[in-house]
Design a protein around this motif. Structure first.
Motif, mmCIF file in Angstrom:
data_model
loop_
_atom_site.group_PDB
_atom_site.id
_atom_site.type_symbol
_atom_site.label_atom_id
_atom_site.label_comp_id
_atom_site.label_asym_id
_atom_site.label_seq_id
_atom_site.Cartn_x
_atom_site.Cartn_y
_atom_site.Cartn_z
ATOM 1 N N GLY A 150 0.814 -1.212 0.000
ATOM 2 C CA GLY A 150 0.000 0.000 0.000
ATOM 3 C C GLY A 150 0.848 1.264 0.000
ATOM 4 N N ALA A 151 1.917 1.260 0.802
ATOM 5 C CA ALA A 151 2.804 2.427 0.830
ATOM 6 C C ALA A 151 3.494 2.611 -0.515
ATOM 7 C CB ALA A 151 3.834 2.275 1.945
ATOM 8 N N GLY A 152 3.921 1.521 -1.126
ATOM 9 C CA GLY A 152 4.562 1.606 -2.437
ATOM 10 C C GLY A 152 3.615 2.128 -3.501
ATOM 11 N N LEU A 153 2.363 1.691 -3.458
ATOM 12 C CA LEU A 153 1.378 2.186 -4.421
ATOM 13 C C LEU A 153 1.105 3.674 -4.217
ATOM 14 C CD1 LEU A 153 -1.183 -0.734 -4.600
ATOM 15 C CD2 LEU A 153 0.363 0.029 -6.386
ATOM 16 N N SER A 154 1.054 4.095 -2.970
ATOM 17 C CA SER A 154 0.815 5.513 -2.695
ATOM 18 C C SER A 154 1.953 6.375 -3.211
ATOM 19 C CB SER A 154 0.644 5.739 -1.191
ATOM 20 O OG SER A 154 -0.495 5.073 -0.734
ATOM 21 N N VAL A 155 3.180 5.950 -2.940
ATOM 22 C CA VAL A 155 4.337 6.721 -3.410
ATOM 23 C C VAL A 155 4.397 6.701 -4.933
ATOM 24 C CG1 VAL A 155 6.863 6.779 -3.461
ATOM 25 C CG2 VAL A 155 5.664 6.415 -1.306
ATOM 26 N N GLY A 156 4.179 5.535 -5.527
ATOM 27 C CA GLY A 156 4.211 5.437 -6.990
ATOM 28 C C GLY A 156 3.128 6.274 -7.644
ATOM 29 N N SER A 157 1.947 6.289 -7.044
ATOM 30 C CA SER A 157 0.864 7.104 -7.589
ATOM 31 C C SER A 157 1.200 8.582 -7.490
ATOM 32 C CB SER A 157 -0.436 6.826 -6.838
ATOM 33 O OG SER A 157 -0.806 5.486 -6.983
ATOM 34 N N SER A 164 4.379 13.845 -12.153
ATOM 35 C CA SER A 164 5.070 13.963 -13.437
ATOM 36 C C SER A 164 4.113 14.153 -14.617
ATOM 37 C CB SER A 164 5.960 12.747 -13.681
ATOM 38 O OG SER A 164 5.170 11.589 -13.777
ATOM 39 N N THR A 165 2.905 13.595 -14.535
ATOM 40 C CA THR A 165 2.006 13.686 -15.688
ATOM 41 C C THR A 165 0.814 14.600 -15.460
ATOM 42 O OG1 THR A 165 0.746 11.764 -14.973
ATOM 43 C CG2 THR A 165 2.584 11.375 -16.469
ATOM 44 N N GLY A 166 0.527 14.924 -14.215
ATOM 45 C CA GLY A 166 -0.590 15.817 -13.940
ATOM 46 C C GLY A 166 -1.917 15.087 -13.897
ATOM 47 N N PRO A 167 -2.987 15.768 -14.300
ATOM 48 C CA PRO A 167 -4.325 15.193 -14.181
ATOM 49 C C PRO A 167 -4.564 13.984 -15.082
ATOM 50 C CG PRO A 167 -4.431 17.493 -14.886
ATOM 51 C CD PRO A 167 -3.004 17.125 -14.744
ATOM 52 N N VAL A 168 -3.704 13.759 -16.045
ATOM 53 C CA VAL A 168 -3.877 12.596 -16.931
ATOM 54 C C VAL A 168 -3.747 11.300 -16.137
ATOM 55 C CG1 VAL A 168 -2.934 11.416 -18.951
ATOM 56 C CG2 VAL A 168 -3.047 13.901 -18.909
#
Length: 92
Positions: free
Chosen positions: A42-49, A55-59
């Motif tokens: 869960g922590a990894g997914l949060s950081v990755g998200s 880097s990409t913004g709202p996309v």
């Protein structure tokens, strides 16, 4: 007899009542490992998200929403039309 230190709480036997709260240590090693693994994932997914959104913004948010809708639709379809198991469906 517990002196109330963290060390005593950790080394207490499984199932032994606590001194003040009346709580017991009931989780075994495997469930504790799975909880820890879920926390790390869960922590990894949060950081990755967060990195993706930065880097990409709202996309990235739109991409996550699209993927969520697709997974929900796939789950709903599997509940309505389950795959047969050994000649029987999950509902029979």
């Amino acid at each position: 007899m517990s002196t109330g230190t963290v060390r005593d709480d950790i080394t207490a036997e499984a199932g032994a009542p606590a001194a003040q709260g009346g709580l017991r240590q009931g989780l075994k090693r495997r469930p504790m490992q799975l909880i820890a693994l879920g926390g790390v994932i869960g922590a990894g997914l949060s950081v990755g998200s967060g990195v993706a959104v930065r880097s990409t913004g709202p996309v990235a948010v739109l991409s996550f929403l699209t993927a969520g809708v697709r997974w929900r639709a796939a789950g709903s379809f599997n509940c309505v039309c389950p795959a047969p198991r050994c000649g029987r469906s999950a509902w029979s």
